[in-house]
Design a protein around this motif. Sequence first.
Motif, PDB file in Angstrom:
ATOM      1  N   LEU A 218       0.817  -1.218   0.000  1.00 16.75           N
ATOM      2  CA  LEU A 218       0.000   0.000   0.000  1.00 16.75           C
ATOM      3  C   LEU A 218       0.851   1.268   0.000  1.00 16.75           C
ATOM      4  CD1 LEU A 218      -2.734   1.338   0.022  1.00 16.75           C
ATOM      5  CD2 LEU A 218      -2.867   0.950   2.483  1.00 16.75           C
ATOM      6  N   PRO A 219       1.752   1.471   0.968  1.00 17.90           N
ATOM      7  CA  PRO A 219       2.581   2.679   0.907  1.00 17.90           C
ATOM      8  C   PRO A 219       3.509   2.706  -0.296  1.00 17.90           C
ATOM      9  CG  PRO A 219       3.338   1.236   2.661  1.00 17.90           C
ATOM     10  CD  PRO A 219       2.022   0.695   2.195  1.00 17.90           C
ATOM     11  N   LEU A 220       3.946   1.532  -0.769  1.00 12.03           N
ATOM     12  CA  LEU A 220       4.790   1.489  -1.963  1.00 12.03           C
ATOM     13  C   LEU A 220       4.014   1.959  -3.189  1.00 12.03           C
ATOM     14  CD1 LEU A 220       6.719  -1.884  -1.464  1.00 12.03           C
ATOM     15  CD2 LEU A 220       7.643   0.437  -1.300  1.00 12.03           C
ATOM     16  N   LEU A 221       2.758   1.549  -3.285  1.00 10.75           N
ATOM     17  CA  LEU A 221       1.920   2.011  -4.384  1.00 10.75           C
ATOM     18  C   LEU A 221       1.705   3.511  -4.299  1.00 10.75           C
ATOM     19  CD1 LEU A 221       0.025   1.524  -6.797  1.00 10.75           C
ATOM     20  CD2 LEU A 221      -1.814   1.064  -5.149  1.00 10.75           C
TER      21      LEU A 221
ATOM     22  N   ALA B 139       5.518   9.574  -7.194  1.00 14.80           N
ATOM     23  CA  ALA B 139       6.676   9.803  -8.056  1.00 14.80           C
ATOM     24  C   ALA B 139       6.253   9.871  -9.525  1.00 14.80           C
ATOM     25  CB  ALA B 139       7.705   8.691  -7.847  1.00 14.80           C
ATOM     26  N   PHE B 140       5.319   9.007  -9.921  1.00 17.76           N
ATOM     27  CA  PHE B 140       4.855   8.987 -11.303  1.00 17.76           C
ATOM     28  C   PHE B 140       4.171  10.300 -11.682  1.00 17.76           C
ATOM     29  CE2 PHE B 140       1.740   7.790 -14.626  1.00 17.76           C
ATOM     30  CZ  PHE B 140       2.628   7.308 -15.578  1.00 17.76           C
ATOM     31  N   ALA B 141       3.508  10.916 -10.722  1.00 17.90           N
ATOM     32  CA  ALA B 141       2.844  12.193 -10.981  1.00 17.90           C
ATOM     33  C   ALA B 141       3.852  13.301 -11.300  1.00 17.90           C
ATOM     34  CB  ALA B 141       1.998  12.599  -9.776  1.00 17.90           C
ATOM     35  N   HIS B 142       5.117  13.074 -10.939  1.00 20.17           N
ATOM     36  CA  HIS B 142       6.180  14.040 -11.236  1.00 20.17           C
ATOM     37  C   HIS B 142       6.982  13.632 -12.466  1.00 20.17           C
ATOM     38  CE1 HIS B 142       5.192  14.957  -7.039  1.00 20.17           C
ATOM     39  NE2 HIS B 142       5.725  16.143  -7.233  1.00 20.17           N
TER      40      HIS B 142
ATOM     41  N   PHE C  46       9.648   9.668  -4.650  1.00 20.61           N
ATOM     42  CA  PHE C  46       9.302   8.330  -4.152  1.00 20.61           C
ATOM     43  C   PHE C  46       9.626   8.224  -2.661  1.00 20.61           C
ATOM     44  CE2 PHE C  46      10.220   3.875  -3.192  1.00 20.61           C
ATOM     45  CZ  PHE C  46       9.052   3.281  -3.643  1.00 20.61           C
ATOM     46  N   ALA C  47      10.821   8.666  -2.277  1.00 26.80           N
ATOM     47  CA  ALA C  47      11.203   8.634  -0.865  1.00 26.80           C
ATOM     48  C   ALA C  47      10.285   9.531  -0.041  1.00 26.80           C
ATOM     49  CB  ALA C  47      12.660   9.073  -0.708  1.00 26.80           C
ATOM     50  N   GLY C  48       9.984  10.716  -0.572  1.00 23.20           N
ATOM     51  CA  GLY C  48       9.071  11.618   0.125  1.00 23.20           C
ATOM     52  C   GLY C  48       7.688  11.017   0.267  1.00 23.20           C
ATOM     53  N   GLY C  49       7.225  10.336  -0.779  1.00 24.43           N
ATOM     54  CA  GLY C  49       5.912   9.708  -0.724  1.00 24.43           C
ATOM     55  C   GLY C  49       5.811   8.682   0.387  1.00 24.43           C
ATOM     56  N   LEU C  50       6.882   7.906   0.587  1.00 24.64           N
ATOM     57  CA  LEU C  50       6.888   6.926   1.681  1.00 24.64           C
ATOM     58  C   LEU C  50       6.796   7.623   3.033  1.00 24.64           C
ATOM     59  CD1 LEU C  50       9.674   4.438   0.495  1.00 24.64           C
ATOM     60  CD2 LEU C  50       7.211   4.016   0.556  1.00 24.64           C
TER      61      LEU C  50
ATOM     62  N   LEU D 205       5.912  18.018   6.900  1.00 29.17           N
ATOM     63  CA  LEU D 205       7.111  17.362   6.387  1.00 29.17           C
ATOM     64  C   LEU D 205       7.325  17.676   4.907  1.00 29.17           C
ATOM     65  CD1 LEU D 205       6.852  13.846   8.077  1.00 29.17           C
ATOM     66  CD2 LEU D 205       8.450  15.673   8.651  1.00 29.17           C
ATOM     67  N   HIS D 206       6.248  17.675   4.161  1.00 26.71           N
ATOM     68  CA  HIS D 206       6.312  17.986   2.731  1.00 26.71           C
ATOM     69  C   HIS D 206       6.795  19.419   2.522  1.00 26.71           C
ATOM     70  CE1 HIS D 206       4.218  17.252  -1.406  1.00 26.71           C
ATOM     71  NE2 HIS D 206       5.276  18.033  -1.530  1.00 26.71           N
ATOM     72  N   ALA D 207       6.276  20.345   3.317  1.00 27.92           N
ATOM     73  CA  ALA D 207       6.660  21.745   3.197  1.00 27.92           C
ATOM     74  C   ALA D 207       8.135  21.949   3.537  1.00 27.92           C
ATOM     75  CB  ALA D 207       5.785  22.607   4.098  1.00 27.92           C
ATOM     76  N   VAL D 208       8.581  21.322   4.610  1.00 28.37           N
ATOM     77  CA  VAL D 208       9.995  21.426   5.008  1.00 28.37           C
ATOM     78  C   VAL D 208      10.893  20.853   3.913  1.00 28.37           C
ATOM     79  CG1 VAL D 208      11.726  20.575   6.631  1.00 28.37           C
ATOM     80  CG2 VAL D 208       9.539  21.454   7.479  1.00 28.37           C
ATOM     81  N   ALA D 209      10.526  19.691   3.396  1.00 27.75           N
ATOM     82  CA  ALA D 209      11.322  19.057   2.344  1.00 27.75           C
ATOM     83  C   ALA D 209      11.406  19.946   1.111  1.00 27.75           C
ATOM     84  CB  ALA D 209      10.719  17.702   1.980  1.00 27.75           C
ATOM     85  N   GLY D 210      10.264  20.473   0.681  1.00 30.29           N
ATOM     86  CA  GLY D 210      10.249  21.318  -0.500  1.00 30.29           C
ATOM     87  C   GLY D 210      11.066  22.583  -0.322  1.00 30.29           C
TER      88      GLY D 210
END
Length: 223
Positions: A150-153, A159-162, A175-179, A197-202
Amino acid sequence: MSGHSVGRGTQASNMRLKIEFTSFYGAVPLLIAALFPPNWMFPALFFFTAIGIVLLHRTPGFSWAELRYGWRNWRWVELTGFTLAMAAICSVLVVTTRPDAAFFLLLNRPEFLAAIWLGYPLVSALPQELLFRTLFYRRYHAILPDGVALPLLNAGLFAFAHLMYWSWVVTVMTFAGGLLFSWAYRKRGSFFYAVLLHAVAGNIIFAAGLGVFFYSGNVQRPF
Protein backbone atom coordinates in the motif's frame (compact mmCIF):
# COMPACT_ATOMS: atom_id res chain seq x y z
CA MET A 1 -32.30 -6.59 -1.18
CA SER A 2 -30.64 -9.97 -1.75
CA GLY A 3 -27.00 -10.73 -1.05
CA HIS A 4 -26.39 -11.24 -4.76
CA SER A 5 -27.72 -7.76 -5.54
CA VAL A 6 -25.53 -6.21 -2.87
CA GLY A 7 -22.53 -8.11 -4.20
CA ARG A 8 -23.16 -6.97 -7.76
CA GLY A 9 -23.58 -3.40 -6.58
CA THR A 10 -20.30 -3.53 -4.68
CA GLN A 11 -18.51 -5.01 -7.69
CA ALA A 12 -19.87 -2.30 -9.97
CA SER A 13 -18.91 0.40 -7.50
CA ASN A 14 -15.39 -0.99 -7.15
CA MET A 15 -15.04 -1.18 -10.93
CA ARG A 16 -15.98 2.49 -11.24
CA LEU A 17 -13.46 3.35 -8.56
CA LYS A 18 -10.75 1.36 -10.36
CA ILE A 19 -11.42 3.16 -13.62
CA GLU A 20 -11.45 6.53 -11.87
CA PHE A 21 -8.30 5.67 -9.89
CA THR A 22 -6.39 4.52 -12.98
CA SER A 23 -7.44 7.60 -14.93
CA PHE A 24 -6.66 10.08 -12.17
CA TYR A 25 -3.34 8.68 -10.95
CA GLY A 26 -2.15 7.02 -14.15
CA ALA A 27 -3.52 8.36 -17.41
CA VAL A 28 -3.67 12.06 -16.49
CA PRO A 29 -0.04 12.36 -15.25
CA LEU A 30 1.14 10.41 -18.30
CA LEU A 31 -0.72 12.71 -20.69
CA ILE A 32 0.65 15.81 -18.96
CA ALA A 33 4.20 14.46 -19.11
CA ALA A 34 4.05 13.22 -22.69
CA LEU A 35 1.85 15.71 -24.51
CA PHE A 36 1.60 19.02 -22.70
CA PRO A 37 4.14 21.74 -23.52
CA PRO A 38 6.15 22.88 -20.47
CA ASN A 39 4.31 26.21 -20.16
CA TRP A 40 0.99 24.33 -19.91
CA MET A 41 2.10 22.03 -17.11
CA PHE A 42 1.18 24.20 -14.14
CA PRO A 43 -2.28 25.16 -15.44
CA ALA A 44 -2.87 21.47 -16.11
CA LEU A 45 -1.74 20.59 -12.59
CA PHE A 46 -4.05 23.19 -11.06
CA PHE A 47 -6.93 21.74 -13.07
CA PHE A 48 -5.88 18.25 -11.95
CA THR A 49 -5.88 19.47 -8.36
CA ALA A 50 -9.33 21.03 -8.71
CA ILE A 51 -10.74 17.73 -9.99
CA GLY A 52 -9.17 15.91 -7.06
CA ILE A 53 -10.68 18.31 -4.54
CA VAL A 54 -14.12 17.82 -6.09
CA LEU A 55 -13.69 14.02 -5.92
CA LEU A 56 -12.61 14.25 -2.30
CA HIS A 57 -15.58 16.44 -1.43
CA ARG A 58 -17.89 13.87 -3.05
CA THR A 59 -16.32 10.92 -1.25
CA PRO A 60 -18.96 9.16 0.88
CA GLY A 61 -18.39 9.67 4.59
CA PHE A 62 -15.62 12.23 4.14
CA SER A 63 -15.70 15.46 6.14
CA TRP A 64 -13.25 18.33 5.75
CA ALA A 65 -13.06 18.41 9.54
CA GLU A 66 -11.03 15.20 9.32
CA LEU A 67 -8.03 17.22 8.19
CA ARG A 68 -7.72 18.55 11.74
CA TYR A 69 -7.50 15.10 13.29
CA GLY A 70 -4.19 14.24 14.91
CA TRP A 71 -2.63 17.58 14.07
CA ARG A 72 -0.55 17.41 17.26
CA ASN A 73 0.78 13.92 16.54
CA TRP A 74 4.33 14.97 15.77
CA ARG A 75 7.50 15.66 17.72
CA TRP A 76 10.01 18.49 17.53
CA VAL A 77 12.95 16.12 17.83
CA GLU A 78 11.64 14.11 14.89
CA LEU A 79 11.10 17.20 12.77
CA THR A 80 14.53 18.57 13.66
CA GLY A 81 16.20 15.29 12.74
CA PHE A 82 14.36 15.19 9.44
CA THR A 83 15.29 18.79 8.66
CA LEU A 84 18.99 18.19 9.32
CA ALA A 85 19.02 14.94 7.35
CA MET A 86 17.17 16.53 4.44
CA ALA A 87 19.56 19.49 4.38
CA ALA A 88 22.58 17.16 4.32
CA ILE A 89 21.14 14.91 1.60
CA CYS A 90 20.11 17.83 -0.61
CA SER A 91 23.49 19.54 -0.17
CA VAL A 92 25.37 16.43 -1.27
CA LEU A 93 22.96 15.78 -4.12
CA VAL A 94 23.08 19.28 -5.58
CA VAL A 95 26.88 19.50 -5.36
CA THR A 96 27.10 16.12 -7.08
CA THR A 97 24.54 16.67 -9.83
CA ARG A 98 24.28 20.43 -10.40
CA PRO A 99 27.13 22.27 -8.65
CA ASP A 100 26.38 25.37 -10.75
CA ALA A 101 22.97 25.64 -9.05
CA ALA A 102 24.12 24.90 -5.51
CA PHE A 103 22.49 27.31 -3.03
CA PHE A 104 21.92 29.83 -5.84
CA LEU A 105 18.72 31.36 -4.47
CA LEU A 106 20.01 31.33 -0.91
CA LEU A 107 23.14 33.25 -1.89
CA ASN A 108 21.89 35.43 -4.74
CA ARG A 109 18.11 35.82 -4.44
CA PRO A 110 17.20 35.40 -0.76
CA GLU A 111 14.07 37.53 -1.19
CA PHE A 112 12.82 35.19 -3.94
CA LEU A 113 13.63 32.17 -1.78
CA ALA A 114 11.67 33.74 1.10
CA ALA A 115 8.66 34.11 -1.21
CA ILE A 116 8.96 30.43 -2.16
CA TRP A 117 9.18 29.41 1.49
CA LEU A 118 5.99 31.34 2.25
CA GLY A 119 4.06 30.11 -0.78
CA TYR A 120 5.19 26.51 -1.20
CA PRO A 121 3.43 25.05 1.86
CA LEU A 122 0.02 26.40 0.75
CA VAL A 123 0.33 26.34 -3.04
CA SER A 124 2.13 23.03 -3.47
CA ALA A 125 2.53 20.89 -0.33
CA LEU A 126 -1.06 21.24 0.91
CA PRO A 127 -2.89 20.39 -2.34
CA GLN A 128 -0.49 17.53 -3.12
CA GLU A 129 -1.14 15.98 0.27
CA LEU A 130 -4.88 16.34 -0.28
CA LEU A 131 -4.62 14.39 -3.53
CA PHE A 132 -1.99 11.80 -2.71
CA ARG A 133 -2.74 11.08 0.90
CA THR A 134 -6.31 12.05 1.86
CA LEU A 135 -8.01 11.39 -1.48
CA PHE A 136 -5.90 8.31 -2.15
CA TYR A 137 -6.57 6.61 1.17
CA ARG A 138 -10.09 7.84 1.88
CA ARG A 139 -11.80 7.49 -1.50
CA TYR A 140 -10.06 4.40 -2.87
CA HIS A 141 -9.49 2.31 0.27
CA ALA A 142 -11.83 -0.45 -0.98
CA ILE A 143 -9.67 -1.19 -4.03
CA LEU A 144 -6.22 -0.70 -2.53
CA PRO A 145 -3.82 -3.54 -1.61
CA ASP A 146 -2.93 -4.52 1.94
CA GLY A 147 0.35 -4.56 3.79
CA VAL A 148 3.60 -3.06 2.58
CA ALA A 149 2.30 -2.85 -1.01
CA LEU A 150 0.00 0.00 0.00
CA PRO A 151 2.58 2.68 0.91
CA LEU A 152 4.79 1.49 -1.96
CA LEU A 153 1.92 2.01 -4.38
CA ASN A 154 1.23 5.44 -2.91
CA ALA A 155 4.86 6.51 -3.19
CA GLY A 156 5.15 5.06 -6.68
CA LEU A 157 2.14 6.99 -7.94
CA PHE A 158 3.37 10.14 -6.21
CA ALA A 159 6.68 9.80 -8.06
CA PHE A 160 4.85 8.99 -11.30
CA ALA A 161 2.84 12.19 -10.98
CA HIS A 162 6.18 14.04 -11.24
CA LEU A 163 7.13 12.24 -14.45
CA MET A 164 6.61 15.52 -16.32
CA TYR A 165 10.02 16.69 -15.07
CA TRP A 166 11.77 13.71 -16.70
CA SER A 167 14.45 13.62 -14.02
CA TRP A 168 15.78 10.68 -12.03
CA VAL A 169 16.55 13.08 -9.19
CA VAL A 170 12.90 14.13 -9.00
CA THR A 171 11.71 10.51 -9.24
CA VAL A 172 13.95 9.28 -6.41
CA MET A 173 13.16 12.22 -4.15
CA THR A 174 9.41 12.10 -4.68
CA PHE A 175 9.30 8.33 -4.15
CA ALA A 176 11.20 8.63 -0.87
CA GLY A 177 9.07 11.62 0.12
CA GLY A 178 5.91 9.71 -0.72
CA LEU A 179 6.89 6.93 1.68
CA LEU A 180 7.57 9.41 4.47
CA PHE A 181 4.45 11.53 3.94
CA SER A 182 2.32 8.39 3.72
CA TRP A 183 3.77 7.22 7.05
CA ALA A 184 2.94 10.57 8.67
CA TYR A 185 -0.62 10.46 7.35
CA ARG A 186 -1.36 6.80 8.10
CA LYS A 187 0.74 5.83 11.10
CA ARG A 188 0.55 9.16 12.89
CA GLY A 189 -2.98 9.83 11.65
CA SER A 190 -2.00 13.41 10.92
CA PHE A 191 -2.69 15.22 7.67
CA PHE A 192 -1.02 18.27 9.22
CA TYR A 193 2.21 16.37 9.85
CA ALA A 194 2.28 15.09 6.27
CA VAL A 195 1.90 18.66 4.99
CA LEU A 196 4.51 19.93 7.44
CA LEU A 197 7.11 17.36 6.39
CA HIS A 198 6.31 17.99 2.73
CA ALA A 199 6.66 21.74 3.20
CA VAL A 200 9.99 21.43 5.01
CA ALA A 201 11.32 19.06 2.34
CA GLY A 202 10.25 21.32 -0.50
CA ASN A 203 11.68 24.45 1.07
CA ILE A 204 15.03 22.75 1.69
CA ILE A 205 15.08 21.50 -1.90
CA PHE A 206 14.75 25.06 -3.19
CA ALA A 207 17.24 26.46 -0.69
CA ALA A 208 19.83 23.85 -1.71
CA GLY A 209 19.37 24.59 -5.41
CA LEU A 210 17.62 21.38 -6.42
CA GLY A 211 14.67 23.45 -7.53
CA VAL A 212 16.27 23.46 -10.99
CA PHE A 213 15.03 19.89 -11.39
CA PHE A 214 11.47 20.96 -10.47
CA TYR A 215 11.32 23.90 -12.88
CA SER A 216 9.17 23.30 -15.97
CA GLY A 217 11.39 25.64 -18.03
CA ASN A 218 14.23 23.12 -17.69
CA VAL A 219 12.20 20.11 -18.80
CA GLN A 220 13.78 18.09 -21.59
CA ARG A 221 11.73 15.15 -22.80
CA PRO A 222 13.70 12.06 -23.85
CA PHE A 223 11.76 11.88 -27.12
